[in-house]
Write an enzyme that holds these catalytic residues in place. Structure first.
Site, PDB file in Angstrom:
ATOM      1  N   GLU A 132      29.065  55.364  -7.410  1.00  0.00           N
ATOM      2  CA  GLU A 132      28.187  55.020  -8.546  1.00  0.00           C
ATOM      3  C   GLU A 132      28.066  56.175  -9.528  1.00  0.00           C
ATOM      4  O   GLU A 132      27.011  56.359 -10.150  1.00  0.00           O
ATOM      5  CB  GLU A 132      26.789  54.632  -8.062  1.00  0.00           C
ATOM      6  CG  GLU A 132      26.637  53.196  -7.683  1.00  0.00           C
ATOM      7  CD  GLU A 132      27.300  52.279  -8.675  1.00  0.00           C
ATOM      8  OE1 GLU A 132      27.151  52.507  -9.886  1.00  0.00           O
ATOM      9  OE2 GLU A 132      27.999  51.362  -8.232  1.00  0.00           O
TER      10      GLU A 132
HETATM   11  C1  LIG Z   1      32.978  54.673   0.256  1.00  0.00           C
HETATM   12  C2  LIG Z   1      33.216  54.394  -1.199  1.00  0.00           C
HETATM   13  C3  LIG Z   1      32.760  53.217  -1.758  1.00  0.00           C
HETATM   14  C4  LIG Z   1      33.017  52.931  -3.112  1.00  0.00           C
HETATM   15  N1  LIG Z   1      32.652  51.719  -3.643  1.00  0.00           N
HETATM   16  C5  LIG Z   1      33.106  51.378  -4.881  1.00  0.00           C
HETATM   17  C6  LIG Z   1      32.936  50.042  -5.379  1.00  0.00           C
HETATM   18  O1  LIG Z   1      32.349  49.187  -4.727  1.00  0.00           O
HETATM   19  N2  LIG Z   1      33.475  49.747  -6.598  1.00  0.00           N
HETATM   20  C7  LIG Z   1      34.155  50.665  -7.336  1.00  0.00           C
HETATM   21  O2  LIG Z   1      34.621  50.319  -8.410  1.00  0.00           O
HETATM   22  N3  LIG Z   1      34.308  51.937  -6.911  1.00  0.00           N
HETATM   23  C8  LIG Z   1      33.803  52.317  -5.691  1.00  0.00           C
HETATM   24  N4  LIG Z   1      34.004  53.590  -5.230  1.00  0.00           N
HETATM   25  C9  LIG Z   1      34.634  54.577  -6.097  1.00  0.00           C
HETATM   26  C10 LIG Z   1      33.657  55.627  -6.597  1.00  0.00           C
HETATM   27  O3  LIG Z   1      32.744  55.064  -7.501  1.00  0.00           O
HETATM   28  C11 LIG Z   1      34.483  56.774  -7.193  1.00  0.00           C
HETATM   29  O4  LIG Z   1      35.080  57.453  -6.097  1.00  0.00           O
HETATM   30  C12 LIG Z   1      33.670  57.719  -8.026  1.00  0.00           C
HETATM   31  O5  LIG Z   1      33.224  57.086  -9.191  1.00  0.00           O
HETATM   32  C13 LIG Z   1      34.447  58.982  -8.420  1.00  0.00           C
HETATM   33  O6  LIG Z   1      35.717  58.652  -8.911  1.00  0.00           O
HETATM   34  P1  LIG Z   1      36.997  59.388  -8.286  1.00  0.00           P
HETATM   35  O7  LIG Z   1      36.883  59.286  -6.812  1.00  0.00           O
HETATM   36  O8  LIG Z   1      38.207  58.855  -8.911  1.00  0.00           O
HETATM   37  O9  LIG Z   1      36.811  60.910  -8.666  1.00  0.00           O
HETATM   38  P2  LIG Z   1      37.279  61.586 -10.055  1.00  0.00           P
HETATM   39  O10 LIG Z   1      36.794  60.779 -11.186  1.00  0.00           O
HETATM   40  O11 LIG Z   1      38.709  61.904  -9.973  1.00  0.00           O
HETATM   41  O12 LIG Z   1      36.437  62.943  -9.995  1.00  0.00           O
HETATM   42  C14 LIG Z   1      36.817  64.076  -9.204  1.00  0.00           C
HETATM   43  C15 LIG Z   1      35.830  65.196  -9.481  1.00  0.00           C
HETATM   44  O13 LIG Z   1      35.906  65.568 -10.860  1.00  0.00           O
HETATM   45  C16 LIG Z   1      34.639  65.489 -11.458  1.00  0.00           C
HETATM   46  N5  LIG Z   1      34.786  65.040 -12.845  1.00  0.00           N
HETATM   47  C17 LIG Z   1      35.570  64.061 -13.324  1.00  0.00           C
HETATM   48  N6  LIG Z   1      35.424  63.944 -14.644  1.00  0.00           N
HETATM   49  C18 LIG Z   1      34.530  64.865 -15.028  1.00  0.00           C
HETATM   50  C19 LIG Z   1      33.953  65.263 -16.263  1.00  0.00           C
HETATM   51  N7  LIG Z   1      34.252  64.648 -17.409  1.00  0.00           N
HETATM   52  N8  LIG Z   1      33.038  66.246 -16.260  1.00  0.00           N
HETATM   53  C20 LIG Z   1      32.696  66.860 -15.127  1.00  0.00           C
HETATM   54  N9  LIG Z   1      33.197  66.543 -13.928  1.00  0.00           N
HETATM   55  C21 LIG Z   1      34.117  65.567 -13.872  1.00  0.00           C
HETATM   56  C22 LIG Z   1      33.831  64.521 -10.618  1.00  0.00           C
HETATM   57  O14 LIG Z   1      32.431  64.765 -10.720  1.00  0.00           O
HETATM   58  C23 LIG Z   1      34.374  64.804  -9.223  1.00  0.00           C
HETATM   59  O15 LIG Z   1      33.688  65.888  -8.666  1.00  0.00           O
HETATM   60  C24 LIG Z   1      33.701  53.900  -3.903  1.00  0.00           C
HETATM   61  C25 LIG Z   1      34.137  55.106  -3.332  1.00  0.00           C
HETATM   62  C26 LIG Z   1      33.934  55.344  -2.007  1.00  0.00           C
HETATM   63  C27 LIG Z   1      34.482  56.624  -1.415  1.00  0.00           C
END
Ligand SMILES: Cc1cc2nc3c(=O)[nH]c(=O)nc-3n(C[C@H](O)[C@H](O)[C@H](O)COP(=O)(O)OP(=O)(O)OC[C@H]3O[C@@H](n4cnc5c(N)ncnc54)[C@H](O)[C@@H]3O)c2cc1C
Length: 595
Positions: free
Chosen positions: A443
């Site tokens: 989220e």
């Molecule tokens: C158990 C689980 C359940 C989930 N359930 C859902 C679901 O139901 N539906 C769904 O759609 N998704 C779901 N997700 C996905 C989840 O919402 C994402 O993992 C999350 O939004 C982060 O995206 P990412 O993993 O691609 O990380 P990234 O976006 O790649 O981020 C990696 C790191 O970089 C940082 N970062 C990225 N951009 C910036 C910026 N502009 N400024 C500062 N920091 C930044 C982030 O804070 C993070 O620390 C789930 C994930 C998990 C693990």
């Protein structure tokens, strides 16, 4: 793990003495029939359900996990989950706060939030299955066409369908502008949705016959980036405008993730292969519609953090009372026992009081947020609705990110109270630590929430939400100036509010010269804001307890915990301010290839 007991005394205190929800409901015509007796009855029923049905499944579901059948793409949830879900639905919990026009009970959001805290204390993994129904209901209510509401809202509210939120793709998480899933218009007005989503909570399971997926995808003429995203309903069973459910839609679970915690919650890879989808709202305006769902889900994840904190704290207190190690520094406190219980040691008290201060303060903050939802939905006065909306919009990233960050702190401190036994699976504490870890990530990560708070909700709005919070603090401090019993809290609270305002102005000034200052300050600013907001709720808690009907021990506990918060936790704001004022240079000077 000790059996979970719902914190009924504190919940009643927050609802009735601190937030005075009965008086609030009297001003909101749709909520006015809800009185204290009804709230207390719902609270007690909810506590029974969680204590007797959900909490006993917490550890077994973690050990068992979910089962995926690659041949059929089906997912089976851990033993007991389906029966618990049936009981949840039969008892009407699923539609507790949902609109009555579509079969819900229309009860206030604040009572829904209380039940959510209980569920997440009892069994967070199970709670993830009904979690997204709430957001889906809001998204469809506000953005769906009338036929879509008729066809898709009722079963979600009734609990015969669960809902998912399908945003994330392998290459696109925080940056939704990168998403690639496609939507091709079809002759019957539907769209063919094709693409793969990952990490989809509850994408497949055996709790209901059908699942309604809310999916973000791009239309053929979509502009690049986040302005080209549309929202679609993709039913698990093909469903036409007449609501008749047909054969399986072309949506399939390709696997479940093997993850650190939340083993009972299926996190699915979902493949859409020209699946039938129905556009929700305007083309290319899907992100706005999805934000309706995400804001609700963000408050929901904040409540998850709260629920985990409470469960961990209860266990730590119980253990600290029983575990005998060494004597109290000033001599034996329990001379009849071979050693004193560890609760006599100052450092164990530091850990327990940190947990208590963060848990109870967070409860006040989160339930206030939920009560604001009721004001936004039902206040007769448009100005009151607008102000509540501005306030909640500012508080939402604080509730989501601070409560989940604090949750990670609390579950770790609670584990630490157990010493080595906390690290061993039977105690259940390591499960709480593993389960809490995801809450600061999904989220929207803490970093993303912090940017939302500082950039979007504060600097871009000239601090409209912050002004509302500061006004609340100033009004409370003025009203209590003559109250000698509160002097020790009022002066530091008033000072903290002033410092918060100055710090915000200073960040704004620096950001005008260097935009990197915003990202460099964001997380420290978020936590700073969280601590000052909690100081407000702790000062108000002491005032409410002094005036309330609780016994002397309860009043004393509130006062002593507030003292602890003001003297040992609120000063954390100083280090956050120092980090912010050190500027972006310390973060940005090192070239990327020198790490
Ligand atoms: C158990 C689980 C359940 C989930 N359930 C859902 C679901 O139901 N539906 C769904 O759609 N998704 C779901 N997700 C996905 C989840 O919402 C994402 O993992 C999350 O939004 C982060 O995206 P990412 O993993 O691609 O990380 P990234 O976006 O790649 O981020 C990696 C790191 O970089 C940082 N970062 C990225 N951009 C910036 C910026 N502009 N400024 C500062 N920091 C930044 C982030 O804070 C993070 O620390 C789930 C994930 C998990 C693990």
């Amino acid at each position: 793990m000790i059996p979970y007991r719902a914190p009924l005394d504190d919940l009643r205190f927050v609802l009735h003495d601190l937030l005075e929800v009965e008086s609030l409901f009297a001003t909101l015509p749709a909520c006015s029939p809800v009185d204290r007796d009804l709230l207390d009855a719902i609270l007690e029923q909810g506590a029974h359900f969680v204590e007797d049905v959900l909490a006993p499944l917490y550890q077994s579901a973690d050990a068992e996990g979910c089962h995926f059948d690659p041949a059929s793409g089906e997912v089976r949830t851990p033993k007991g989950f389906r029966a618990a879900y049936d009981q949840w639905v039969e008892a009407g919990w699923n539609g507790l706060t949902a609109p009555t026009d579509f079969g819900g009970q229309g009860l206030p959001e604040v009572i829904g939030a209380v039940i959510k805290e209980l569920v997440d204390s009892g069994n967070l993994a199970w709670g993830n299955y009904p979690l997204l129904a709430h957001g889906a209901i809001e998204a469809l209510r506000h953005h769906g066409e009338p036929w879509q509401r008729e066809v898709f809202l009722r079963p979600i509210i009734a609990g015969t369908h669960t809902a998912t939120m399908c945003l994330t793709e392998a290459h696109c998480g925080s940056d939704l502008g990168l998403l690639r899933t496609r939507a091709e218009p079809q002759a019957d007005g539907s769209h063919a949705i094709s693409g793969s989503k990952i990490f989809i909570t509850g994408g497949a399971h055996d709790l209901t016959r059908n699942i309604t997926h809310l999916v973000l995808a791009r239309l053929p003429d979509a502009p690049v980036g986040s302005r080209g995203i549309s929202l679609f309903i993709v039913p698990g069973l093909r469903t036409g405008r007449d609501g008749v459910e047909g054969e399986a839609n072309a949506v399939r679970c390709g696997g479940i993730e093997h993850k650190m915690g939340l083993h009972g919650s299926a996190t699915c890879v979902m493949h859409f292969d020209a699946a039938q989808g129905w556009l929700v709202g305007e083309p290319h305006r899907g992100l706005a519609a999805m934000f309706t769902m995400m804001n609700t889900a963000r408050l929901g994840v904040g409540l998850q953090g709260l629920g985990l904190m409470q469960r961990a704290y209860e266990n730590a207190v119980s253990y600290a009372r029983d575990r005998l190690q060494m004597r109290a520094p000033g001599g034996a406190k329990f001379p009849g026992r071979v050693a004193d219980p560890i609760i006599v040691h100052p450092d164990v008290r530091r850990m327990l009081l940190t947990c208590k201060a963060l848990v109870e303060g967070s409860r006040a903050l989160a339930l206030d947020g939920a009560a604001l939802l009721d004001v936004i939905a039902h206040a007769p006065d448009a100005d009151a609705r607008r102000q509540a909306d501005e306030l909640l919009s500012f508080l939402t990233p604080i509730i989501k990110a601070c409560l989940t960050e604090w949750s990670n702190e609390v579950v770790n401190l609670a584990l630490q109270c157990f010493g080595g036994h906390g690290y061993i699976r039977e105690a259940g504490m390591e499960q709480l630590v593993r389960d809490a870890r995801i809450t600061t990530i999904y989220e929207g990560t803490t970093g993303i929430q912090a940017l939302d708070l500082l950039a979007r909700k504060t600097l871009q709005t000239q601090g409209v939400g912050l002004k509302h919070v500061l006004t609340r603090i100033v009004e409370f401090c003025s009203a209590e100036t003559g109250n000698a019993a509160l002097t020790e809290f009022i002066a530091p609270l008033a000072q903290a509010a002033q410092d918060w305002q100055q710090l915000t102005l200073e960040i704004g000034r620096r950001a005008a010269a260097n935009i990197e200052e915003v990202g460099a300050a964001a997380v420290d600013y978020l936590l700073y804001s969280g601590y000052v907001t909690l100081a407000y709720w702790w000062a108000r808690s002491v005032a409410a307890a002094d005036r309330g009907s609780q016994d002397a021990a309860f009043r004393q506990a509130k006062r002593e915990t507030a003292r602890f918060f003001f003297q040992r936790i609120l000063p954390r704001t100083r280090s956050h301010a120092a980090a912010i004022l050190s500027g972006a240079g310390t973060l940005m000077s090192l070239p990327a290839d020198s790490f």
